[in-house]
Design a protein around this motif. Structure first.
Motif, short mmCIF file in Angstrom:
data_model
loop_
_atom_site.label_atom_id
_atom_site.label_comp_id
_atom_site.label_asym_id
_atom_site.label_seq_id
_atom_site.Cartn_x
_atom_site.Cartn_y
_atom_site.Cartn_z
N ASN B 40 17.01 -5.46 33.86
CA ASN B 40 16.37 -6.66 33.33
C ASN B 40 14.92 -6.39 32.97
O ASN B 40 14.23 -5.67 33.67
N GLY B 41 14.49 -6.98 31.88
CA GLY B 41 13.10 -6.78 31.48
C GLY B 41 12.89 -5.51 30.71
O GLY B 41 11.75 -5.15 30.39
N ALA B 42 14.00 -4.82 30.36
CA ALA B 42 13.85 -3.55 29.66
C ALA B 42 13.46 -3.76 28.20
O ALA B 42 13.01 -2.85 27.54
N GLY B 43 13.67 -4.95 27.69
CA GLY B 43 13.29 -5.20 26.30
C GLY B 43 14.47 -5.28 25.37
O GLY B 43 14.32 -5.14 24.16
N LYS B 44 15.66 -5.51 25.92
CA LYS B 44 16.86 -5.55 25.09
C LYS B 44 16.83 -6.76 24.15
O LYS B 44 17.12 -6.64 22.95
N SER B 45 16.49 -7.92 24.70
CA SER B 45 16.45 -9.11 23.86
C SER B 45 15.42 -8.99 22.76
O SER B 45 15.67 -9.37 21.61
N THR B 46 14.26 -8.45 23.11
CA THR B 46 13.21 -8.26 22.10
C THR B 46 13.72 -7.37 20.98
O THR B 46 13.47 -7.62 19.80
N LEU B 47 14.46 -6.33 21.37
CA LEU B 47 14.97 -5.40 20.37
C LEU B 47 15.97 -6.09 19.44
O LEU B 47 15.90 -5.97 18.22
N ILE B 48 16.88 -6.84 20.04
CA ILE B 48 17.89 -7.55 19.24
C ILE B 48 17.21 -8.49 18.26
O ILE B 48 17.61 -8.59 17.10
N GLN B 49 16.18 -9.18 18.73
CA GLN B 49 15.49 -10.11 17.85
C GLN B 49 14.83 -9.40 16.68
O GLN B 49 14.79 -9.93 15.57
N GLN B 50 14.33 -8.20 16.94
CA GLN B 50 13.70 -7.45 15.85
C GLN B 50 14.74 -6.97 14.85
O GLN B 50 14.46 -6.85 13.66
N ILE B 51 15.93 -6.70 15.33
CA ILE B 51 16.99 -6.25 14.42
C ILE B 51 17.54 -7.43 13.64
O ILE B 51 17.79 -7.34 12.44
N ALA B 52 17.74 -8.54 14.33
CA ALA B 52 18.33 -9.70 13.67
C ALA B 52 17.35 -10.41 12.74
O ALA B 52 17.75 -11.05 11.77
N GLY B 53 16.06 -10.32 13.04
CA GLY B 53 15.09 -10.89 12.12
C GLY B 53 14.15 -11.94 12.68
O GLY B 53 13.24 -12.37 12.01
N GLY B 54 14.36 -12.34 13.92
CA GLY B 54 13.53 -13.40 14.47
C GLY B 54 12.14 -12.94 14.87
O GLY B 54 11.23 -13.75 15.03
N LEU B 55 11.97 -11.63 15.03
CA LEU B 55 10.70 -11.10 15.52
C LEU B 55 10.28 -9.95 14.61
O LEU B 55 11.07 -9.07 14.30
N ARG B 56 9.03 -9.95 14.19
CA ARG B 56 8.54 -8.88 13.33
C ARG B 56 7.97 -7.77 14.20
O ARG B 56 7.13 -8.04 15.05
N PRO B 57 8.42 -6.54 14.05
CA PRO B 57 7.87 -5.46 14.87
C PRO B 57 6.43 -5.15 14.46
O PRO B 57 6.03 -5.42 13.33
N ASP B 58 5.66 -4.61 15.40
CA ASP B 58 4.29 -4.22 15.08
C ASP B 58 4.29 -3.03 14.16
O ASP B 58 3.45 -2.90 13.27
N SER B 59 5.24 -2.14 14.39
CA SER B 59 5.39 -1.00 13.48
C SER B 59 6.82 -0.50 13.58
O SER B 59 7.54 -0.83 14.52
N GLY B 60 7.23 0.30 12.61
CA GLY B 60 8.60 0.78 12.62
C GLY B 60 9.43 0.07 11.59
O GLY B 60 8.96 -0.86 10.92
N ALA B 61 10.66 0.47 11.45
CA ALA B 61 11.51 -0.10 10.40
C ALA B 61 12.91 -0.37 10.89
O ALA B 61 13.41 0.28 11.82
N VAL B 62 13.56 -1.33 10.23
CA VAL B 62 14.98 -1.61 10.46
C VAL B 62 15.68 -1.33 9.14
O VAL B 62 15.36 -1.94 8.12
N ILE B 63 16.61 -0.39 9.18
CA ILE B 63 17.34 -0.03 7.96
C ILE B 63 18.77 -0.51 8.10
O ILE B 63 19.46 -0.13 9.06
N PHE B 64 19.21 -1.33 7.19
CA PHE B 64 20.57 -1.84 7.26
C PHE B 64 21.30 -1.56 5.96
O PHE B 64 20.81 -1.90 4.88
#
Lengths: 305, 251, 327
Positions: B40-64
């Motif tokens: 818990n607290g590892a950041g899984k939800s944050t990651l999912i949100q960045q992939i799905a689109g609800g959260l903008r990452p500070d840096s990095g890319a999502v390629i789909f």
């Protein structure tokens, strides 16, 4: 246009702002702590004004009128909270809006039934009437200065209360997590009633203070309520600091706008048109300000993200 | 090795001092189930949100699907083919099961800007909706209000809606959560078959399910991928054991 | 036939039979009263689209009512004084042709709704409520301070506007026009709520995450609903101005916004015919209770409070039970 006139208008703007702060502080506290939007806040303002006018007429004492207005508004607040508002905490905003709108109808018509449709008058006391000479040779109304000072004192008191006292901690905690606070054993019910009554007293105070400048009549509260909403939108919900800064911004924009805009338009138009156009644009100035804040900060200047 | 369907490249996201995602790079290939696990607290939800689109990452890319979607919002990514199910069921609760699925079918085709025709009479959409309901096994409950469904049925409905989007990849956030033994077994075999329709990036806590389903597992801890590999590799990895069980048991 | 459909038809029949009976009995007052109810119903139907179906608590909908009213007032007053609105760059003359006025009212209200909505929908929850209220107030004060069209005193229009060859000063004929427009509005709404747009809008009201996850943008849905909603209420405003042959800033006031909301609530939020019932009920109460006491708003407030705290879904909710979801 002289500098003294400009300074005088600025002071008027501050006086207006400080009074709006009294209204907005109560509203934003109630919303921040209880999550409740209360349209009947304007009615509490009106009750404060009427209580003061009636007491002043009966006893001739301004001090008694002040006490009466605070008590009447606070008591009305407590009654309303216990009978109606309590049932609304878990409801959605639409229900809260409708129920408190219903309260406006009841309070307004009730007051009209009790006091009639004609405005009442409230006179400032002897020691506060007349003018006072300020630095730089500015002559200003003693009573308006009194309002500014009272407002600033209340603001300071509120900041201190929220930051330093136990109630303040409960309020801040309640704003963050209502359920948690209740789970920790704080008497939520009593806290809510207290916060509501505090907001009501502030509104009543504002009503009473302004009642001596303008007249006391049914329906006086709602325009001020809506302005308080504008203040909250600009300042951010739940933030007393936001309410203070927002209120000053609104007060100054409105007052200075009404003063300067017709003159500004006078530079490019004939005097008659300038007055008309200036007055019309001035009447919209604070809403334009609100819209501008909304574009850049949808949560207000100090609202939580 | 074919191109991955979904890829994250060095995603970083910080909330003040908290680094929720630190250089997270993952891939999801066609036909696979890639499980994401971590305490818990590892950041899984944050990651999912960045992939799905609800959260903008500070840096990095999502390629789909070969395209950089980092700048796109949730709705745009959904239209591209990311089929997401939520950890806490997110449904239109007043609507019936059928209406919820029709919404998905409608959403994919994008013809919502029709004001005069009757949507529930659209036979093409109805057929798609029915097919999705059949696939998850909810066809008999089509007239039930979503708010009256059991927990397991809501999970099924979430998947059904995701199916109507004909997604190119599934993003599933704890699909097994709250399901009983029977429900879990059913969901397990369902997901096993689903991978052939579209690959699945799966967040799960249920370790039995993860070890049974996953082709690959990535372990997230403190915002970073600390290990990534096949089931047997991860099972044996001492770093993973340490992250889950604490340093004393690592030896 | 469901209970809801029965109630719908009963309402429509009632609203038709009363004026016809009144016409036969030569009681023009009743015809005018029903016309008022019909116009309020249209205003409420407009709000209901945003509020009931979209979940947008718009406390400033009177803005559109006022814009529709003033569109009519401005066009008609220029027609009756034979002076054009503007000569440059285009020659715009006044008109008192109803269809033209309706189209203008709908257009301007829609534009205003688009602008206000675009700004206000960037926020949610209480912010949205307060902002819509504030914009309403802005228009109110502007109307008061703009002297060209009466300012605070309002503007009188001496003759009703024209429609084809009919005599609009005859109450029953004017009623017929309004009733026809009500039917058209109800038809439009019924189709709208059953349409793909309606399904998506309802979903957005319930759960914006869900809508995004299926690839749609809630903001666009809400803005579209808000715009159409404003246009319908604007039409009602134009009709109201025609009925009274008078427009005033009160049409923009928060009290009017509140009243329109009361129509919607009394009848039942989210029911297509809800505002029809609500408006009729409101007119009835105004007439009956107003006759009893000058302070009848106290009773209205008490009734409203009762409905909100204890009533289940307004008149429709109480008579027809839980709403069948999106049939």
């Amino acid at each position: 246009m002289t500098t003294t006139l400009l300074i005088e208008q600025t002071l008027n703007g501050m006086q207006f702002g400080v009074m709006l702060f009294l209204m907005a502080a109560g509203l934003t506290l109630v919303f921040g702590v209880m999550g409740l939007i209360n349209l009947a806040h304007g009615s509490l303002y009106m009750i404060g004004a009427f209580a003061a006018a009636a007491t002043s007429a009966a006893t001739g004492s301004f001090a008694l009128a002040l006490i009466a207005s605070l008590m009447a508004a606070a008591i009305a607040g407590v009654l309303v909270e216990m009978l109606v508002i309590r049932r609304l905490y878990d409801r959605d905003h639409l229900d809260q809006v409708l129920a408190t709108f219903a309260l406006i109808l009841i309070f307004s018509e009730g007051t009209r039934w009790a006091f009639g449709s004609f405005p009442l008058f409230l006179d400032p006391p002897e020691i506060l009437s007349g003018t006072v000479t300020l630095p730089f040779g500015i002559i200003y109304s003693k009573y308006r200065l009194f309002i500014i000072l009272v407002g600033l004192a209340v603001a300071a008191g509120l900041f201190w209360m929220v930051a330093r006292t136990r109630i303040g901690i409960q309020i801040r905690a309640g704003e963050n997590d209502r359920e948690m606070v209740a789970a920790l054993g704080v008497n939520i019910s009593r806290l809510y009633t207290l916060v509501f009554a505090l907001g009501a007293a502030l509104a009543g105070l504002a009503g009473m203070l302004i009642g001596a400048i303008q007249s006391v009549q049914v329906g006086m509260g709602e325009p001020v309520l809506i302005l308080a909403f504008v203040v909250i939108v600009i300042g951010g919900i739940g933030s007393i600091k936001g309410a203070f800064i927002g209120a000053l911004l609104v007060g100054l924009t409105d007052t200075l706008g009404r003063f300067l805009l017709p003159k500004g338009f006078g530079l490019v138009m004939d005097p008659a048109s300038a007055t008309t156009v200036g007055a019309s644009v001035a009447s919209m100035a604070i809403y334009i300000l609100m819209a501008a804040v909304l574009i850049f900060r949808p949560r207000g200047l100090f609202g939580s993200a | 090795m074919t191109d991955p369907v979904l890829e994250t490249r060095n995603l970083c996201k910080a909330f003040g001092a908290l680094e929720a995602s630190k250089d997270v790079s993952l891939t999801l290939h066609s036909g696979e189930i890639h499980a994401l696990i971590g305490p818990n607290g590892a950041g899984k939800s944050t990651l999912i949100q960045q992939i799905a689109g609800g959260l903008r990452p500070d840096s990095g890319a999502v390629i789909f699907d070969g395209q950089d979607v980092t700048a796109l919002n949730t709705a745009a990514r959904a239209r591209r083919g990311i089929g997401r199910t939520f950890q806490i069921s997110s449904l239109a609760t007043d609507y019936t099961v059928l209406q919820n699925v029709m919404l998905g079918a409608l959403g994919r085709r994008g013809n919502i800007w029709r004001f005069l025709r009757s949507v529930m009479a659209d036979t093409t959409l109805l057929a798609e909706a029915e097919q999705a309901l059949e696939q998850v096994g909810l066809a008999d409950s089509r007239a039930v209000r979503a708010s009256e469904l059991s927990h397991g049925q809501r999970r099924q409905l979430e998947v059904a809606v995701a199916l109507t989007l004909k997604p190119k990849a599934f993003l599933m956030d704890e699909p097994m959560a709250g399901l009983g033994i029977e429900g879990s077994a059913r969901m397990l075999s369902f997901l096993d078959a689903l991978r052939h329709q579209a690959p699945i990036l799966l967040i799960e806590h249920d370790m039995d399910a993860v070890f049974a389903l996953a082709d690959r597992i990535s372990v997230l801890a403190y915002g970073q991928v600390i290990a990534s590999g096949s089931v047997s590799e991860i099972r044996a990895d001492p770093i993973v054991r340490a992250a889950y069980l604490g340093d004393e048991d690592a030896a | 036939m469901t209970r809801e459909t029965l109630l719908n038809l009963a309402l429509l029949a009632l609203l038709l039979l009363i004026p016809l009976a009144a016409w036969a009995l030569d009681e023009p007052f009743l015809i005018t009263l029903t016309t008022r109810a019909v116009i309020f119903a249209i205003a409420g139907i407009g709000l209901n689209l945003a509020l009931g179906f979209g979940g947008l608590v718009s406390l400033g909908h009177a803005v559109f009512f006022g814009i529709g009213g003033y569109t009519m007032g401005i066009l008609a007053s220029h027609a009756q004084s034979y002076t054009p609105l503007a000569e440059w760059p285009l020659l715009i003359e006044g008109t008192n042709s109803m269809p033209v006025i309706w189209i203008a009212a709908i257009l301007f209200s829609a534009l205003a709704a688009l602008a206000i909505g675009a700004l206000s929908l960037r926020t949610t929850g209480v912010y949205f409520i307060m902002i819509t209220l504030a914009f309403g107030q802005m228009f109110y004060f502007f109307a008061i301070s703009w002297p060209a069209y009466g300012g605070e005193d309002g503007l009188s229009i001496y003759v009703r506007n024209r429609f084809a060859g009919l005599n609009m000063m005859d109450p029953i004929q004017f009623f017929a026009i309004c009733y026809a427009l009500l039917l058209a509005t109800l038809f439009l709404m019924s189709r709208l709520v059953r349409s793909p747009f309606g399904l998506a809008l309802g979903a957005a009201r319930q759960n914006t995450d869900r809508v995004q996850a299926v690839g749609q943008m809630p903001y666009r849905l809400f803005l579209t609903a808000f715009t159409i909603s404003g246009a319908i209420t604007g039409l009602a405003g134009a009709l109201f101005a025609d009925l009274n042959r008078f427009v005033s800033p009160t049409m923009f006031s928060w009290q009017t916004s509140g009243e329109i909301m009361v129509f919607v609530i009394l009848g039942g939020v989210g029911r297509v015919y809800g505002p029809v019932a609500g408006a009729a009920l409101f007119i009835l109460l105004e007439h009956l209770l107003g006759g009893l006491s000058d302070y009848w708003h106290i009773y209205l407030g008490a009734i409203l409070l009762g409905v909100v705290l204890f009533g289940r879904g307004g008149l429709y909710g109480m008579l027809t039970g839980r709403q069948v979801a999106h049939d």
